[in-house]
Design a protein around this motif. Sequence first.
Motif, PDB file in Angstrom:
ATOM      1  N   GLU A 183     -20.731   4.532 101.476  1.00 44.34           N
ATOM      2  CA  GLU A 183     -20.989   3.109 100.862  1.00 44.34           C
ATOM      3  C   GLU A 183     -22.290   2.942 101.760  1.00 44.34           C
ATOM      4  OE1 GLU A 183     -19.167   0.802  98.853  1.00 44.34           O
ATOM      5  OE2 GLU A 183     -17.721   2.892  99.148  1.00 44.34           O
ATOM      6  N   VAL A 184     -23.038   1.168 101.525  1.00 40.96           N
ATOM      7  CA  VAL A 184     -23.851   0.467 102.264  1.00 40.96           C
ATOM      8  C   VAL A 184     -24.214   1.439 103.669  1.00 40.96           C
ATOM      9  CG1 VAL A 184     -25.485  -0.476 102.236  1.00 40.96           C
ATOM     10  CG2 VAL A 184     -24.464  -0.735 100.766  1.00 40.96           C
ATOM     11  N   GLY A 185     -24.891   1.878 104.595  1.00 41.14           N
ATOM     12  CA  GLY A 185     -24.948   1.708 105.680  1.00 41.14           C
ATOM     13  C   GLY A 185     -24.099   3.335 105.763  1.00 41.14           C
ATOM     14  N   ALA A 186     -23.606   3.750 105.363  1.00 40.75           N
ATOM     15  CA  ALA A 186     -22.511   4.646 105.452  1.00 40.75           C
ATOM     16  C   ALA A 186     -22.640   6.106 106.115  1.00 40.75           C
ATOM     17  CB  ALA A 186     -21.244   5.530 105.025  1.00 40.75           C
ATOM     18  N   ASP A 187     -22.634   6.502 107.522  1.00 42.88           N
ATOM     19  CA  ASP A 187     -23.507   8.307 107.630  1.00 42.88           C
ATOM     20  C   ASP A 187     -22.254   8.777 108.324  1.00 42.88           C
ATOM     21  OD1 ASP A 187     -25.134   9.775 109.832  1.00 42.88           O
ATOM     22  OD2 ASP A 187     -26.473   7.663 110.108  1.00 42.88           O
ATOM     23  N   THR A 188     -23.028  10.045 108.608  1.00 40.74           N
ATOM     24  CA  THR A 188     -22.208  11.087 109.198  1.00 40.74           C
ATOM     25  C   THR A 188     -22.204  11.153 110.334  1.00 40.74           C
ATOM     26  OG1 THR A 188     -23.938  12.783 108.549  1.00 40.74           O
ATOM     27  CG2 THR A 188     -22.595  13.030 107.401  1.00 40.74           C
ATOM     28  N   GLY A 189     -23.002  10.556 110.917  1.00 44.81           N
ATOM     29  CA  GLY A 189     -23.616  10.514 112.687  1.00 44.81           C
ATOM     30  C   GLY A 189     -23.599  11.032 113.039  1.00 44.81           C
ATOM     31  N   LEU A 190     -24.175  10.637 114.289  1.00 44.94           N
ATOM     32  CA  LEU A 190     -25.784  11.159 114.489  1.00 44.94           C
ATOM     33  C   LEU A 190     -25.284  12.290 115.426  1.00 44.94           C
ATOM     34  CD1 LEU A 190     -26.720   7.849 116.944  1.00 44.94           C
ATOM     35  CD2 LEU A 190     -27.711   8.570 115.565  1.00 44.94           C
ATOM     36  N   ASN A 191     -24.289  13.452 115.838  1.00 43.97           N
ATOM     37  CA  ASN A 191     -24.136  14.180 116.041  1.00 43.97           C
ATOM     38  C   ASN A 191     -23.925  15.214 114.466  1.00 43.97           C
ATOM     39  OD1 ASN A 191     -23.177  14.103 118.616  1.00 43.97           O
ATOM     40  ND2 ASN A 191     -21.618  13.639 118.305  1.00 43.97           N
ATOM     41  N   MET A 192     -25.301  16.186 114.836  1.00 42.87           N
ATOM     42  CA  MET A 192     -25.590  16.953 112.629  1.00 42.87           C
ATOM     43  C   MET A 192     -24.198  17.598 112.410  1.00 42.87           C
ATOM     44  SD  MET A 192     -29.122  15.907 112.180  1.00 42.87           S
ATOM     45  CE  MET A 192     -29.989  17.670 112.096  1.00 42.87           C
ATOM     46  N   LEU A 193     -23.900  17.538 111.783  1.00 41.27           N
ATOM     47  CA  LEU A 193     -22.359  19.177 110.954  1.00 41.27           C
ATOM     48  C   LEU A 193     -24.410  19.997 111.445  1.00 41.27           C
ATOM     49  CD1 LEU A 193     -21.706  16.782 107.996  1.00 41.27           C
ATOM     50  CD2 LEU A 193     -21.121  17.004 110.281  1.00 41.27           C
ATOM     51  N   GLN A 194     -22.093  21.171 111.563  1.00 42.96           N
ATOM     52  CA  GLN A 194     -23.397  22.720 111.920  1.00 42.96           C
ATOM     53  C   GLN A 194     -21.923  23.988 111.276  1.00 42.96           C
ATOM     54  OE1 GLN A 194     -25.115  23.531 114.371  1.00 42.96           O
ATOM     55  NE2 GLN A 194     -26.731  26.016 113.756  1.00 42.96           N
ATOM     56  N   HIS A 195     -21.905  24.186 110.313  1.00 47.04           N
ATOM     57  CA  HIS A 195     -20.778  25.323 110.078  1.00 47.04           C
ATOM     58  C   HIS A 195     -21.565  26.454 108.899  1.00 47.04           C
ATOM     59  CE1 HIS A 195     -21.171  23.434 105.573  1.00 47.04           C
ATOM     60  NE2 HIS A 195     -21.135  22.820 106.469  1.00 47.04           N
ATOM     61  N   GLU A 196     -20.993  27.412 109.260  1.00 48.85           N
ATOM     62  CA  GLU A 196     -20.971  28.795 108.220  1.00 48.85           C
ATOM     63  C   GLU A 196     -20.931  28.406 106.702  1.00 48.85           C
ATOM     64  OE1 GLU A 196     -21.829  32.010 109.078  1.00 48.85           O
ATOM     65  OE2 GLU A 196     -21.104  30.853 111.102  1.00 48.85           O
ATOM     66  N   GLY A 197     -22.001  29.423 105.989  1.00 49.27           N
ATOM     67  CA  GLY A 197     -22.118  28.814 104.474  1.00 49.27           C
ATOM     68  C   GLY A 197     -22.847  28.315 104.194  1.00 49.27           C
ATOM     69  N   GLU A 198     -23.495  28.471 102.455  1.00 55.00           N
ATOM     70  CA  GLU A 198     -23.963  27.639 101.695  1.00 55.00           C
ATOM     71  C   GLU A 198     -23.329  26.118 101.777  1.00 55.00           C
ATOM     72  OE1 GLU A 198     -27.188  30.954 100.555  1.00 55.00           O
ATOM     73  OE2 GLU A 198     -25.532  30.555  99.564  1.00 55.00           O
ATOM     74  N   GLU A 199     -24.502  24.978 101.566  1.00 54.92           N
ATOM     75  CA  GLU A 199     -23.959  23.926 100.210  1.00 54.92           C
ATOM     76  C   GLU A 199     -24.762  22.742  99.578  1.00 54.92           C
ATOM     77  OE1 GLU A 199     -22.772  20.584 103.369  1.00 54.92           O
ATOM     78  OE2 GLU A 199     -22.779  21.528 104.320  1.00 54.92           O
ATOM     79  N   GLY A 200     -24.900  22.268  98.667  1.00 52.33           N
ATOM     80  CA  GLY A 200     -25.605  21.867  98.117  1.00 52.33           C
ATOM     81  C   GLY A 200     -24.445  21.046  97.363  1.00 52.33           C
ATOM     82  N   GLY A 201     -25.936  20.116  96.533  1.00 54.97           N
ATOM     83  CA  GLY A 201     -25.340  18.594  95.704  1.00 54.97           C
ATOM     84  C   GLY A 201     -26.287  17.996  95.232  1.00 54.97           C
ATOM     85  N   VAL A 202     -25.725  16.966  93.735  1.00 56.00           N
ATOM     86  CA  VAL A 202     -26.406  16.663  93.192  1.00 56.00           C
ATOM     87  C   VAL A 202     -26.515  15.211  93.488  1.00 56.00           C
ATOM     88  CG1 VAL A 202     -26.820  15.992  90.161  1.00 56.00           C
ATOM     89  CG2 VAL A 202     -26.595  18.449  91.735  1.00 56.00           C
ATOM     90  N   ILE A 203     -27.558  14.120  93.134  1.00 53.27           N
ATOM     91  CA  ILE A 203     -27.226  12.620  93.531  1.00 53.27           C
ATOM     92  C   ILE A 203     -26.744  12.052  92.035  1.00 53.27           C
ATOM     93  CG2 ILE A 203     -27.585  10.586  94.542  1.00 53.27           C
ATOM     94  CD1 ILE A 203     -27.510  13.105  96.189  1.00 53.27           C
ATOM     95  N   LEU A 204     -25.846  11.304  92.023  1.00 58.00           N
ATOM     96  CA  LEU A 204     -25.017  10.495  90.389  1.00 58.00           C
ATOM     97  C   LEU A 204     -25.457   9.289  90.451  1.00 58.00           C
ATOM     98  CD1 LEU A 204     -21.287  11.961  90.720  1.00 58.00           C
ATOM     99  CD2 LEU A 204     -23.799  13.350  89.038  1.00 58.00           C
ATOM    100  N   SER A 205     -25.551   8.605  91.980  1.00 57.80           N
ATOM    101  CA  SER A 205     -25.604   6.869  91.525  1.00 57.80           C
ATOM    102  C   SER A 205     -26.221   6.650  93.553  1.00 57.80           C
ATOM    103  CB  SER A 205     -24.833   5.860  91.715  1.00 57.80           C
ATOM    104  OG  SER A 205     -23.779   5.979  92.264  1.00 57.80           O
TER     105      SER A 205
END
Length: 184
Positions: free
Chosen positions: A113-135
């Motif tokens: 949603e507008v202004g939503a944020d995963t937070g000031l503490n950065m995420l970090q975990h094993e693996g790889e990730e990717g994504g494509v923006i739809l809107s």
Amino acid sequence: MELDLGARLKIVRLRHQLSQRALAKKAGVANATISLIESGNTSPSVSALKRILAGIPMTLAEFFSDELPNMQSEVFYRAESLTEISGGEGISYRQIGSAKAGHMLQILYETYEVGADTGLNMLQHEGEEGGVILSGRLEVTVGESTRVLGVGDAYYFNSNMPHRFRNAGSQPCTLVSSCSPPTF
């Protein structure tokens, strides 16, 4: 899908035979934090919940996914059957399939949603990730690099690097992401 986060955390904690104090110590959080979440008096950020679940250990996907035995054989999924695995305000992570089915890839339909944020503490975990923006527009920070991505733009990185996502636009942002192995 309506979910009582605190009740689910308590059930998971008790199944793993952990007291609130033991889980708090393993997760590196205050004992009161576990108590407040379980009583429904506070809702943790996604990064805080990940940190707590790491003390069990358990991924967010395992925490939120339904335990349906036939999910492994499913091939097609209707929009309403995707499992909501988020606990963050303004962020929806809808998982395709089950995290308990031994999959090597996790696919999510995400909404910020507008202004939503995963937070000031950065995420970090094993693996790889990717994504494509739809809107919409999504600000993605990986390590020291930050970029605002729009429709059709994509990201792909080693998720051992600290990362963060934030809606940087004036409308909701949707995207499809994947992570291998499933660690969310």
